[in-house]
Design an enzyme around this catalytic site. Sequence first.
Site, short mmCIF file in Angstrom:
data_model
loop_
_atom_site.label_atom_id
_atom_site.label_comp_id
_atom_site.label_asym_id
_atom_site.label_seq_id
_atom_site.Cartn_x
_atom_site.Cartn_y
_atom_site.Cartn_z
N GLU A 10 -3.78 0.36 6.80
CA GLU A 10 -2.33 0.51 6.75
C GLU A 10 -1.60 -0.83 6.69
O GLU A 10 -0.40 -0.90 6.91
CB GLU A 10 -1.83 1.30 7.97
CG GLU A 10 -2.00 0.62 9.30
CD GLU A 10 -3.35 0.87 9.95
OE1 GLU A 10 -3.46 0.70 11.17
OE2 GLU A 10 -4.30 1.25 9.22
N ASP A 48 2.42 -4.03 8.90
CA ASP A 48 1.48 -3.02 9.39
C ASP A 48 2.30 -1.83 9.88
O ASP A 48 3.25 -1.98 10.68
CB ASP A 48 0.63 -3.59 10.53
CG ASP A 48 -0.41 -2.60 11.02
OD1 ASP A 48 -1.54 -2.63 10.51
OD2 ASP A 48 -0.08 -1.79 11.91
N ASP A 62 -2.01 9.37 4.00
CA ASP A 62 -2.04 8.83 2.63
C ASP A 62 -0.67 8.90 1.98
O ASP A 62 -0.22 7.95 1.32
CB ASP A 62 -3.06 9.61 1.79
CG ASP A 62 -4.49 9.38 2.25
OD1 ASP A 62 -4.71 8.42 3.01
OD2 ASP A 62 -5.37 10.16 1.85
#
Length: 519
Positions: free
Chosen positions: A439, A396, A413
């Site tokens: 994410e 993560d 992004d």
Amino acid sequence: MNPAEIAREAFRRLATRRIAPTPDAYRDIYNEIAGLPAPAPVPAPAPTAANPADAGAETVLSGFASRLSETPGELAEFGVRFNRAVKQRDWDGYARTLSQLAEKHLRRHTHPVMALGTEDPEAKMLRDLLSRTLTFAVASLLSGTPLASEAESLGSAVKAAHNEDALQEIATRLKELCYQIEIKRGDGAEQQELLLRLFKLLLENVSELLDDDSWMRGQIAAVQDLIAGPLDARALEDATRSLKDVIFKQGQLKHGIADVRLTVKNMMMTFIDRLGSVAASTGNFQEKIGGFSERIRHAGNVEELNVVLDEVLRETKIVQADALASRDRMLAAHQEVQEAEARIQELEAKLQHMSELVREDQLTGSLNRRGLDDVFERESARADRRGTPLCVALLDLDNFKKLNDTYGHLAGDNALRHLVKVVKDTLRSMDVIARFGGEEFLILLPETGVEAASSAMVRVQRELTRHFFLHENEKMLITFSCGVALRHQNEDQAALMARADAAMYRAKQSGKNRVVIAE
């Protein structure tokens, strides 16, 4: 040299020098090899058991003969002849037999010990390895070709070879086999290249024949991308599985489109029938009006005229009702046709989408959840079947929300894309990364132990520090927290992900930018 080696070398020199193996000759050679001073010459006593020197030499010669007689094959015959010469004290016969042995075996071989039946352990190990390589590895690679039987035959010959002539013959056959393999490999590579060219040409031709919005374009593009790069068994398997899924769903959609088109066809036929009914009804009404006109012309009084007018009104109302009903039916049919056309367009759009649909996440180029499920099913089954380890790493991005809030979602992004690129460049081609959500990303590491998987994730973290993420020419350091879990035997995906998630949470709590192994 130890005494046994000195004795063996003494016998070899006696044979090569063609010296009779008398006790005196053996003693002189033995002293020469051992570096001992030669004893003063004394008259040779008669060979009796009372003489300990002769008795010792005789014991050595007898032991050599006995040992040789226990050796399998032709050498045993020499051992029998040596034993017979020792019992008869025929040292000249012993010398002749030893000369024959040297001529037949020792001089023909570079390694005399091998000729005497005591093969060097290293040479034996190498011979066994070569035999196994030819019999199993090379033959399996050449399966389905005449060369496979030749490889197996060579393997058996290597295992049974015990002299120089046999080895020379094997060397010649092995060179010829290598030459044939090289020719076959070149032919196979050429055939594969020609088939790929033919396949590419066929795909390009089919693609040019399709409309711009054809649902087949997505499938053709996927196959073209696959064969453009190096062919890989896993990539071919993934592409086959993905195309099967797409083709199945496209088949369902095509059946839906066919049903809707059939409905439209039926409605058009109904519409035409209604028009025919209207035309027929109008024609009948015209005929009846003509009859009423004739009756009005011949009416003799008002009563007859009223009867005719009543019939005219009644027929007019009937025609009007039929016309209104036909109009309503036509409007309804028109509405149904419009709805059917909209449905066809919707289904065709879905069909196009299914053609373009791949198992990749459109933003990052990693696998999506569907792709992850398929790969996990395949790799877990393979791990259970082969008994090999399978690890997952759930990572993560640290402080991703802050990055989005500060620099915008476009920067976020691009950061995700940058992470996926670094992971793919760092890890093996067999390792798979999938976007797990937001994410979070999950990496499958087949045939990898938990310590090796943890080290691989640390290596990815180091690569991220070397390759900064650039946003509007500003360098940004991206880090992630990661939990690594080793899959247990027959453990399902949900349980494995839960353990990896718990480890990742502990990595977050312990300061971020860490890799923690699950319990």
